[in-house]
Each structure stands twice: as structure tokens, then as C-alpha cells.
Design a protein around this motif. Sequence first.
Motif, PDB file in Angstrom:
ATOM      1  N   MET A 140      -4.937   9.039  -1.503  1.00  0.00           N
ATOM      2  CA  MET A 140      -6.010   8.676  -2.427  1.00  0.00           C
ATOM      3  C   MET A 140      -5.459   7.958  -3.656  1.00  0.00           C
ATOM      4  SD  MET A 140      -8.790  11.146  -4.365  1.00  0.00           S
ATOM      5  CE  MET A 140      -7.519  12.117  -5.189  1.00  0.00           C
ATOM      6  N   TYR A 141      -4.268   8.354  -4.098  1.00  0.00           N
ATOM      7  CA  TYR A 141      -3.697   7.773  -5.308  1.00  0.00           C
ATOM      8  C   TYR A 141      -3.210   6.343  -5.110  1.00  0.00           C
ATOM      9  CZ  TYR A 141      -3.812  12.638  -6.779  1.00  0.00           C
ATOM     10  OH  TYR A 141      -4.213  13.922  -7.081  1.00  0.00           O
ATOM     11  N   ASP A 142      -3.212   5.864  -3.880  1.00  0.00           N
ATOM     12  CA  ASP A 142      -2.817   4.482  -3.608  1.00  0.00           C
ATOM     13  C   ASP A 142      -3.970   3.494  -3.821  1.00  0.00           C
ATOM     14  OD1 ASP A 142      -0.235   5.245  -2.829  1.00  0.00           O
ATOM     15  OD2 ASP A 142      -0.861   5.569  -0.755  1.00  0.00           O
ATOM     16  N   PHE A 143      -5.188   3.991  -3.959  1.00  0.00           N
ATOM     17  CA  PHE A 143      -6.364   3.122  -3.942  1.00  0.00           C
ATOM     18  C   PHE A 143      -7.059   3.142  -5.305  1.00  0.00           C
ATOM     19  CE2 PHE A 143      -6.093   5.270   0.306  1.00  0.00           C
ATOM     20  CZ  PHE A 143      -5.377   4.254   0.912  1.00  0.00           C
ATOM     21  N   PRO A 144      -7.080   2.013  -6.021  1.00  0.00           N
ATOM     22  CA  PRO A 144      -7.635   2.002  -7.382  1.00  0.00           C
ATOM     23  C   PRO A 144      -9.155   2.022  -7.455  1.00  0.00           C
ATOM     24  CG  PRO A 144      -6.899  -0.189  -6.783  1.00  0.00           C
ATOM     25  CD  PRO A 144      -6.465   0.720  -5.663  1.00  0.00           C
ATOM     26  N   TRP A 145      -9.831   1.898  -6.305  1.00  0.00           N
ATOM     27  CA  TRP A 145     -11.302   1.796  -6.304  1.00  0.00           C
ATOM     28  C   TRP A 145     -11.849   2.587  -5.126  1.00  0.00           C
ATOM     29  CZ3 TRP A 145     -15.227   0.044  -3.126  1.00  0.00           C
ATOM     30  CH2 TRP A 145     -16.453  -0.280  -3.741  1.00  0.00           C
ATOM     31  N   ILE A 146     -12.818   3.472  -5.428  1.00  0.00           N
ATOM     32  CA  ILE A 146     -13.446   4.285  -4.380  1.00  0.00           C
ATOM     33  C   ILE A 146     -14.955   4.244  -4.561  1.00  0.00           C
ATOM     34  CG2 ILE A 146     -13.734   6.627  -3.475  1.00  0.00           C
ATOM     35  CD1 ILE A 146     -10.858   7.201  -4.167  1.00  0.00           C
ATOM     36  N   TYR A 147     -15.667   4.152  -3.451  1.00  0.00           N
ATOM     37  CA  TYR A 147     -17.131   4.081  -3.428  1.00  0.00           C
ATOM     38  C   TYR A 147     -17.673   5.350  -2.791  1.00  0.00           C
ATOM     39  CZ  TYR A 147     -21.734   2.248  -1.832  1.00  0.00           C
ATOM     40  OH  TYR A 147     -23.063   2.047  -1.580  1.00  0.00           O
TER      41      TYR A 147
ATOM     42  N   SER B 102      -6.842  -5.531   4.778  1.00  0.00           N
ATOM     43  CA  SER B 102      -6.920  -4.203   5.358  1.00  0.00           C
ATOM     44  C   SER B 102      -8.311  -3.911   5.886  1.00  0.00           C
ATOM     45  CB  SER B 102      -6.552  -3.157   4.308  1.00  0.00           C
ATOM     46  OG  SER B 102      -6.719  -1.850   4.823  1.00  0.00           O
ATOM     47  N   PRO B 103      -8.416  -3.151   6.970  1.00  0.00           N
ATOM     48  CA  PRO B 103      -9.731  -2.694   7.428  1.00  0.00           C
ATOM     49  C   PRO B 103     -10.306  -1.687   6.452  1.00  0.00           C
ATOM     50  CG  PRO B 103      -7.999  -1.636   8.697  1.00  0.00           C
ATOM     51  CD  PRO B 103      -7.331  -2.679   7.856  1.00  0.00           C
ATOM     52  N   LEU B 104     -11.547  -1.272   6.706  1.00  0.00           N
ATOM     53  CA  LEU B 104     -12.189  -0.279   5.850  1.00  0.00           C
ATOM     54  C   LEU B 104     -11.381   1.009   5.823  1.00  0.00           C
ATOM     55  CD1 LEU B 104     -15.919  -0.759   6.913  1.00  0.00           C
ATOM     56  CD2 LEU B 104     -14.730  -1.788   4.966  1.00  0.00           C
ATOM     57  N   ASN B 105     -11.529   1.724   4.711  1.00  0.00           N
ATOM     58  CA  ASN B 105     -10.698   2.885   4.457  1.00  0.00           C
ATOM     59  C   ASN B 105     -11.581   4.068   4.080  1.00  0.00           C
ATOM     60  OD1 ASN B 105      -8.271   4.325   3.934  1.00  0.00           O
ATOM     61  ND2 ASN B 105      -8.425   3.833   1.762  1.00  0.00           N
ATOM     62  N   VAL B 106     -11.303   5.234   4.643  1.00  0.00           N
ATOM     63  CA  VAL B 106     -12.000   6.461   4.273  1.00  0.00           C
ATOM     64  C   VAL B 106     -11.003   7.366   3.546  1.00  0.00           C
ATOM     65  CG1 VAL B 106     -13.184   8.528   5.106  1.00  0.00           C
ATOM     66  CG2 VAL B 106     -13.642   6.302   6.154  1.00  0.00           C
TER      67      VAL B 106
ATOM     68  N   ASP C 107      -4.706   2.032  11.184  1.00  0.00           N
ATOM     69  CA  ASP C 107      -3.950   2.364   9.983  1.00  0.00           C
ATOM     70  C   ASP C 107      -4.493   1.555   8.815  1.00  0.00           C
ATOM     71  OD1 ASP C 107      -2.193   2.986   8.017  1.00  0.00           O
ATOM     72  OD2 ASP C 107      -0.424   2.125   8.979  1.00  0.00           O
ATOM     73  N   PRO C 108      -5.169   2.206   7.847  1.00  0.00           N
ATOM     74  CA  PRO C 108      -5.743   1.461   6.736  1.00  0.00           C
ATOM     75  C   PRO C 108      -4.701   0.894   5.793  1.00  0.00           C
ATOM     76  CG  PRO C 108      -5.951   3.801   6.345  1.00  0.00           C
ATOM     77  CD  PRO C 108      -5.424   3.650   7.734  1.00  0.00           C
ATOM     78  N   LEU C 109      -3.440   1.329   5.916  1.00  0.00           N
ATOM     79  CA  LEU C 109      -2.429   0.907   4.973  1.00  0.00           C
ATOM     80  C   LEU C 109      -1.757  -0.395   5.382  1.00  0.00           C
ATOM     81  CD1 LEU C 109      -0.905   4.351   3.975  1.00  0.00           C
ATOM     82  CD2 LEU C 109      -2.693   3.035   2.860  1.00  0.00           C
ATOM     83  N   VAL C 110      -2.536  -1.326   5.901  1.00  0.00           N
ATOM     84  CA  VAL C 110      -2.070  -2.697   6.065  1.00  0.00           C
ATOM     85  C   VAL C 110      -1.785  -3.228   4.670  1.00  0.00           C
ATOM     86  CG1 VAL C 110      -2.757  -5.015   6.770  1.00  0.00           C
ATOM     87  CG2 VAL C 110      -3.409  -3.042   8.154  1.00  0.00           C
ATOM     88  N   PRO C 111      -0.650  -3.914   4.448  1.00  0.00           N
ATOM     89  CA  PRO C 111      -0.378  -4.438   3.096  1.00  0.00           C
ATOM     90  C   PRO C 111      -1.561  -5.233   2.573  1.00  0.00           C
ATOM     91  CG  PRO C 111       1.535  -4.701   4.497  1.00  0.00           C
ATOM     92  CD  PRO C 111       0.422  -4.225   5.397  1.00  0.00           C
TER      93      PRO C 111
END
Length: 264
Positions: free
Chosen positions: A106-113, A94-98, A36-40
Amino acid sequence: MKLARPLVGIALLFAVSVGLFGLQRGGRRQFDYGTDPLVPSEFYFSRLRYNTGYASGASFGYRSARNTWSQDWPRADDDCLVVLRRLTRIDSPSPLNVVDIDDDRMYDFPWIYAVGVNTWAFTDEEAKRLREYLARGGFLMVDHFHGEDDWAHFMAGMSMVLPDAIVEDIPDNDPIYSVLYSIQEKFQIPGEVYVNTGRTYEKDGYTPRWRAIRDSHGRILVAICANMHLGDAWEWANTGEYPEKFSGLAFRVVLNYITYSMTH
């Protein structure tokens, strides 16, 4: 859906510059990948998973793990996350996130690579959602595409997302180059091709392009690393064959981009 507006005023502390190259001296530290990538977490290292529309040999199906979106994943991302945890106060357990464009998370993450963006393709709905992500305060960093043909394919997708986008070279005095590290010299960051050939370029991408797309207030929405491969520089940082000057700059740049995304 949550807003992806960056946090303002995050306290940051980076170690002495020699610490930046600890991967080369002490080997590579691994982090577990949770289910689960949504670790606080204050920051999530998020990789964009997109559909492939161009390039022979890159059409292995809908968001396949063998597609170009996943090149160098997870090792490059993991090595970058190691450095982020070591050299800043950004809380990132948090672990890596896809990230998938059609997933509301997607709207929870301010930075995407995103990498290999010369092969990406969007439906109209996907382009609209990525446009909304950027409008809400999201930041997209694109990397690893080379030459005029790759640029044309990248822009074909980018123009669907931001039809009125103006691409500009980032000036040396832009805040993104001083928000954490003061970056006064930039040069072409090659991929692993350099190890065997000594070449810093691929295809006809002879000149590094540090570019950006901004919103109407001047905030950078999309940071573009064209004719370069920062992901390889992170991944190869712990080897003796790849020069430290490339990996060192690649880490400083991405840490600045991440910090900018969370403070602007």
C-alpha cells in the motif's frame, strides 16, 4: 516499507478538450489486467479493498468481491485509466491495482480510490496503517455515498483513521481545481440512476459535497465526493444515454486529483 511521497515536477500534457469525450465517439478501449500490478509505472490506479461493517445486503464476507468496495470495478477504473493515458504524460502502463490495508505494498501507491465508504469498517490496526499511509504522503479519494446516514457511517470510519480530522468544503480557488484543468463550475455528478429517472441525487443526498481533509500544512489528504457517483460517470461515458456534461466533469476532476496527489 517504501514511502508514498508524491513525485514533484512531473511534466504533464493534456489534449484538446474534445479529446476528453473520445470514449463516447470511438467506443471503449480495453486494457489487459496483468497478474502482477507492480509493472514499472509512474502511476497505479489503485482501488481500496476494505471490510464491510454497515448496510444490509453488503455483508458477503471478509473483503468479498461482492462487497461494496468493488462496485463498478473494474470497468469504471479501467475507463478512467484509459482517459489518463490518453490525456496526460503520466506513465501508467500498469494494470489496475487492488490495495489491502494490511499489505505493505500500500505504501508504494500515492493515490487510492474508495467507493461506498458508508459501509467501510476498520480494526484499530487497519485504521493506524491507513493513518500512516496518509501521513507518508498518500492521497485518498472517496466516492459514491449519499445522504446524512451514509455520511455518519463514513465519518465513523474516518474518525478512527484521523481522530482529529476537520472536514471542510474545498474552496473554488483551491489549487486542486487548477493543477491540470481549470475547473470553474462544479455540479452534482449522478450515477446511472439518472439514465432511468432523470434524478441527480440518491437517498436524501440532494446537494453535492466537494470536501476535503487536510494535514497541518494544508495539503489535501482525503478528497471527498459526497452525494455523487463519479465512478458511474466514468463507466457510462461511452453510452449515449448518459449526458456528456457529467462524465466530462468527472474525468476532469479525477485527473486533477491524481495530478495533485503526485505534485503536492
